[in-house]
Design a protein around this motif. Structure first.
Motif, PDB file in Angstrom:
ATOM      1  N   LEU A  69       0.853  -1.181   0.000  1.00 21.32           N
ATOM      2  CA  LEU A  69       0.000   0.000   0.000  1.00 21.32           C
ATOM      3  C   LEU A  69       0.890   1.233   0.000  1.00 21.32           C
ATOM      4  CD1 LEU A  69      -2.798   1.303   0.232  1.00 21.32           C
ATOM      5  CD2 LEU A  69      -2.642   1.033   2.693  1.00 21.32           C
ATOM      6  N   LEU A  70       0.685   2.094  -0.989  1.00 20.06           N
ATOM      7  CA  LEU A  70       1.328   3.403  -1.020  1.00 20.06           C
ATOM      8  C   LEU A  70       0.231   4.423  -0.802  1.00 20.06           C
ATOM      9  CD1 LEU A  70       3.513   1.674  -2.463  1.00 20.06           C
ATOM     10  CD2 LEU A  70       3.961   3.645  -3.901  1.00 20.06           C
ATOM     11  N   SER A  71       0.432   5.294   0.165  1.00 15.93           N
ATOM     12  CA  SER A  71      -0.575   6.313   0.464  1.00 15.93           C
ATOM     13  C   SER A  71       0.098   7.678   0.563  1.00 15.93           C
ATOM     14  CB  SER A  71      -1.321   5.965   1.750  1.00 15.93           C
ATOM     15  OG  SER A  71      -0.417   5.729   2.805  1.00 15.93           O
ATOM     16  N   LYS A  72      -0.734   8.720   0.506  1.00 18.75           N
ATOM     17  CA  LYS A  72      -0.220  10.094   0.493  1.00 18.75           C
ATOM     18  C   LYS A  72       0.229  10.538   1.885  1.00 18.75           C
ATOM     19  CE  LYS A  72      -4.035  11.296  -1.879  1.00 18.75           C
ATOM     20  NZ  LYS A  72      -5.082  12.142  -2.446  1.00 18.75           N
ATOM     21  N   VAL A  73       1.386  11.175   1.913  1.00 18.18           N
ATOM     22  CA  VAL A  73       1.888  11.873   3.091  1.00 18.18           C
ATOM     23  C   VAL A  73       2.394  13.224   2.594  1.00 18.18           C
ATOM     24  CG1 VAL A  73       2.526   9.777   4.374  1.00 18.18           C
ATOM     25  CG2 VAL A  73       4.227  10.896   2.926  1.00 18.18           C
TER      26      VAL A  73
END
Length: 180
Positions: A69-73
């Motif tokens: 999972l790649l998510s926004k930071v």
């Protein structure tokens, strides 16, 4: 390498299997707090979630054996706020580890993220594993993580040339990470 493994976008019907993969992948890791599967669920409910960057590794007989999972930071600095991505978590079932599946997931996630226009990705991970995929110490880019962790484990990677150029400061994780 792994001809029988398909990397594809996660669907809602995969959620149960993915939860089990994530739980089992971190089950014997002493540095884990064993809540990674809860993090995945919280991220899916957040604005940081990007469905196209939640990927599974599936065997020929349709068994899910890995997930990333790649998510926004954001990185907050004097010159503003910049959106990048965070790898959290990367999970492979213990009996399928050391077969290149984690690398397949990571490379595919990187390609898809770059195609979506993201310039950089961060992670907290094993210093001996992630550099082979292009990760470097985040501190080399002037990026600081908001928690106490060894510098060698706080990593960043450019998804395109100069993707992190001019971006420095402190990483701000979304509330779903439970750090704030």
């Amino acid at each position: 390498m792994n001809d029988s493994i398909l990397i594809r976008q996660e669907t809602e019907k995969d959620f149960g299997q993915v939860e089990e993969v994530v739980r089992l992948a971190f089950g014997n890791m002493p540095e884990s707090d064993h809540t990674e599967h809860i993090l995945v669920e919280r991220l899916r409910q957040s604005d940081a979630y990007i469905p196209e960057l939640s990927l599974v590794a599936e065997t020929g007989d349709k068994k899910i054996v890995g997930h990333v999972l790649l998510s926004k930071v954001t990185i907050v600095s004097g010159n503003g706020t910049h959106t990048v991505l965070s790898v959290a978590p990367l999970s492979v079932l213990p009996e399928f580890q050391r077969r290149g599946i984690g690398g397949m997931l990571l490379r595919e996630a990187h390609q898809r993220a770059a195609a979506l226009g993201y310039g950089g990705v961060l992670l907290l991970g094993h210093e001996d594993y992630y550099p082979r995929f292009g990760y470097k110490k985040a501190s080399a880019f002037g990026i600081k993580f908001p928690f106490d962790a060894p510098d060698a484990c706080c990593m960043a990677m450019e998804l395109k040339a100069n993707g992190l150029n001019g971006i420095s400061g402190t990483v701000h994780y979304p509330d779903a990470f439970g750090l704030n």
